[in-house]
Design a protein around this motif. Structure first.
Motif, PDB file in Angstrom:
ATOM      1  N   TYR A 100       0.795  -1.225   0.000  1.00 34.16           N
ATOM      2  CA  TYR A 100       0.000   0.000   0.000  1.00 34.16           C
ATOM      3  C   TYR A 100       0.827   1.274   0.000  1.00 34.16           C
ATOM      4  O   TYR A 100       0.274   2.366   0.010  1.00 34.16           O
ATOM      5  CB  TYR A 100      -0.964  -0.015   1.185  1.00 34.16           C
ATOM      6  N   GLY A 101       2.149   1.175  -0.033  1.00 36.47           N
ATOM      7  CA  GLY A 101       2.996   2.352  -0.060  1.00 36.47           C
ATOM      8  C   GLY A 101       3.522   2.673  -1.442  1.00 36.47           C
ATOM      9  O   GLY A 101       4.371   3.542  -1.603  1.00 36.47           O
ATOM     10  N   ARG A 102       3.023   2.007  -2.452  1.00 30.63           N
ATOM     11  CA  ARG A 102       3.471   2.246  -3.825  1.00 30.63           C
ATOM     12  C   ARG A 102       3.062   3.640  -4.280  1.00 30.63           C
ATOM     13  O   ARG A 102       2.090   4.206  -3.798  1.00 30.63           O
ATOM     14  CB  ARG A 102       2.830   1.242  -4.775  1.00 30.63           C
ATOM     15  N   ALA A 103       3.782   4.164  -5.262  1.00 30.13           N
ATOM     16  CA  ALA A 103       3.434   5.466  -5.821  1.00 30.13           C
ATOM     17  C   ALA A 103       2.040   5.407  -6.449  1.00 30.13           C
ATOM     18  O   ALA A 103       1.237   6.328  -6.287  1.00 30.13           O
ATOM     19  CB  ALA A 103       4.463   5.889  -6.858  1.00 30.13           C
ATOM     20  N   LYS A 104       1.758   4.327  -7.168  1.00 32.03           N
ATOM     21  CA  LYS A 104       0.441   4.150  -7.780  1.00 32.03           C
ATOM     22  C   LYS A 104      -0.147   2.862  -7.218  1.00 32.03           C
ATOM     23  O   LYS A 104       0.307   1.766  -7.551  1.00 32.03           O
ATOM     24  CB  LYS A 104       0.580   4.056  -9.289  1.00 32.03           C
ATOM     25  N   VAL A 105      -1.143   3.006  -6.359  1.00 32.96           N
ATOM     26  CA  VAL A 105      -1.778   1.852  -5.730  1.00 32.96           C
ATOM     27  C   VAL A 105      -2.711   1.182  -6.752  1.00 32.96           C
ATOM     28  O   VAL A 105      -3.485   1.871  -7.417  1.00 32.96           O
ATOM     29  CB  VAL A 105      -2.584   2.280  -4.480  1.00 32.96           C
ATOM     30  N   PRO A 106      -2.640  -0.145  -6.908  1.00 30.31           N
ATOM     31  CA  PRO A 106      -3.561  -0.835  -7.820  1.00 30.31           C
ATOM     32  C   PRO A 106      -5.015  -0.607  -7.384  1.00 30.31           C
ATOM     33  O   PRO A 106      -5.265  -0.209  -6.243  1.00 30.31           O
ATOM     34  CB  PRO A 106      -3.181  -2.309  -7.658  1.00 30.31           C
ATOM     35  N   PRO A 107      -5.965  -0.862  -8.268  1.00 28.61           N
ATOM     36  CA  PRO A 107      -7.373  -0.642  -7.917  1.00 28.61           C
ATOM     37  C   PRO A 107      -7.770  -1.397  -6.644  1.00 28.61           C
ATOM     38  O   PRO A 107      -7.366  -2.541  -6.437  1.00 28.61           O
ATOM     39  CB  PRO A 107      -8.142  -1.185  -9.118  1.00 28.61           C
ATOM     40  N   LEU A 108      -8.545  -0.729  -5.796  1.00 31.97           N
ATOM     41  CA  LEU A 108      -8.990  -1.322  -4.539  1.00 31.97           C
ATOM     42  C   LEU A 108     -10.425  -1.820  -4.620  1.00 31.97           C
ATOM     43  O   LEU A 108     -10.835  -2.647  -3.809  1.00 31.97           O
ATOM     44  CB  LEU A 108      -8.838  -0.308  -3.406  1.00 31.97           C
ATOM     45  N   VAL A 109     -11.192  -1.312  -5.578  1.00 31.98           N
ATOM     46  CA  VAL A 109     -12.558  -1.786  -5.815  1.00 31.98           C
ATOM     47  C   VAL A 109     -12.733  -2.006  -7.311  1.00 31.98           C
ATOM     48  O   VAL A 109     -12.122  -1.330  -8.132  1.00 31.98           O
ATOM     49  CB  VAL A 109     -13.634  -0.791  -5.298  1.00 31.98           C
ATOM     50  N   ASP A 110     -13.584  -2.984  -7.653  1.00 27.08           N
ATOM     51  CA  ASP A 110     -13.822  -3.268  -9.073  1.00 27.08           C
ATOM     52  C   ASP A 110     -14.983  -2.423  -9.586  1.00 27.08           C
ATOM     53  O   ASP A 110     -15.483  -1.540  -8.893  1.00 27.08           O
ATOM     54  CB  ASP A 110     -14.057  -4.764  -9.291  1.00 27.08           C
ATOM     55  N   ALA A 111     -15.412  -2.700 -10.810  1.00 27.54           N
ATOM     56  CA  ALA A 111     -16.486  -1.927 -11.432  1.00 27.54           C
ATOM     57  C   ALA A 111     -17.806  -2.040 -10.669  1.00 27.54           C
ATOM     58  O   ALA A 111     -18.639  -1.125 -10.707  1.00 27.54           O
ATOM     59  CB  ALA A 111     -16.680  -2.378 -12.873  1.00 27.54           C
ATOM     60  N   LYS A 112     -18.008  -3.134  -9.943  1.00 28.84           N
ATOM     61  CA  LYS A 112     -19.244  -3.335  -9.183  1.00 28.84           C
ATOM     62  C   LYS A 112     -19.151  -2.761  -7.776  1.00 28.84           C
ATOM     63  O   LYS A 112     -20.079  -2.886  -6.986  1.00 28.84           O
ATOM     64  CB  LYS A 112     -19.565  -4.819  -9.090  1.00 28.84           C
ATOM     65  N   GLY A 113     -17.997  -2.190  -7.428  1.00 29.36           N
ATOM     66  CA  GLY A 113     -17.820  -1.627  -6.098  1.00 29.36           C
ATOM     67  C   GLY A 113     -17.357  -2.634  -5.057  1.00 29.36           C
ATOM     68  O   GLY A 113     -17.305  -2.321  -3.869  1.00 29.36           O
ATOM     69  N   GLN A 114     -16.992  -3.834  -5.508  1.00 29.56           N
ATOM     70  CA  GLN A 114     -16.516  -4.872  -4.596  1.00 29.56           C
ATOM     71  C   GLN A 114     -15.002  -4.756  -4.434  1.00 29.56           C
ATOM     72  O   GLN A 114     -14.308  -4.378  -5.368  1.00 29.56           O
ATOM     73  CB  GLN A 114     -16.860  -6.261  -5.143  1.00 29.56           C
ATOM     74  N   PRO A 115     -14.468  -5.108  -3.253  1.00 30.86           N
ATOM     75  CA  PRO A 115     -13.016  -5.041  -3.064  1.00 30.86           C
ATOM     76  C   PRO A 115     -12.284  -6.024  -3.976  1.00 30.86           C
ATOM     77  O   PRO A 115     -12.757  -7.129  -4.212  1.00 30.86           O
ATOM     78  CB  PRO A 115     -12.809  -5.431  -1.600  1.00 30.86           C
TER      79      PRO A 115
END
Length: 101
Positions: A44-59
């Motif tokens: 979670y300390g990356r410069a660009k954090v990967p997506p945390l939720v998908d298109a449906k709003g799920q983690p």
């Protein structure tokens, strides 16, 4: 990863994966502080954090990894940064303990 998943991975790859550290900070050994702190900063300390939720709003799986380490599942980048900051504090505490030993 679940216990069954770690066992299946060990069977296929011959590796030994350890479960995430879910203890509270006061009960952690220095090695556990180092492991959890390193994980938190790496994920979670990356410069660009990967997506945390998908298109449906799920983690996403990336966000759900926090649950396996005893942290709340982040839904925003700010929440992910809080986990990374906690990891930095754990690593700093580990270094202080290691230097005093």
């Amino acid at each position: 990863m679940t216990a069954a998943g770690r066992k299946a991975f060990a069977r296929k790859q011959g590796s030994h994966l350890r479960p995430g550290v879910t203890k509270i900070q006061s009960e952690m050994t220095p090695q556990e502080m180092r492991r959890k702190g390193s994980w938190a900063v790496r994920f979670y300390g990356r410069a660009k954090v990967p997506p945390l939720v998908d298109a449906k709003g799920q983690p996403t799986r990336h966000a759900l990894s926090a649950h396996a380490w005893g942290e709340p599942v982040p839904r925003t980048v700010a929440a992910a940064r809080r986990i990374a900051a906690k990891g930095e504090r754990l690593l700093a505490r580990y270094r202080r303990i290691k230097d005093n030993a």
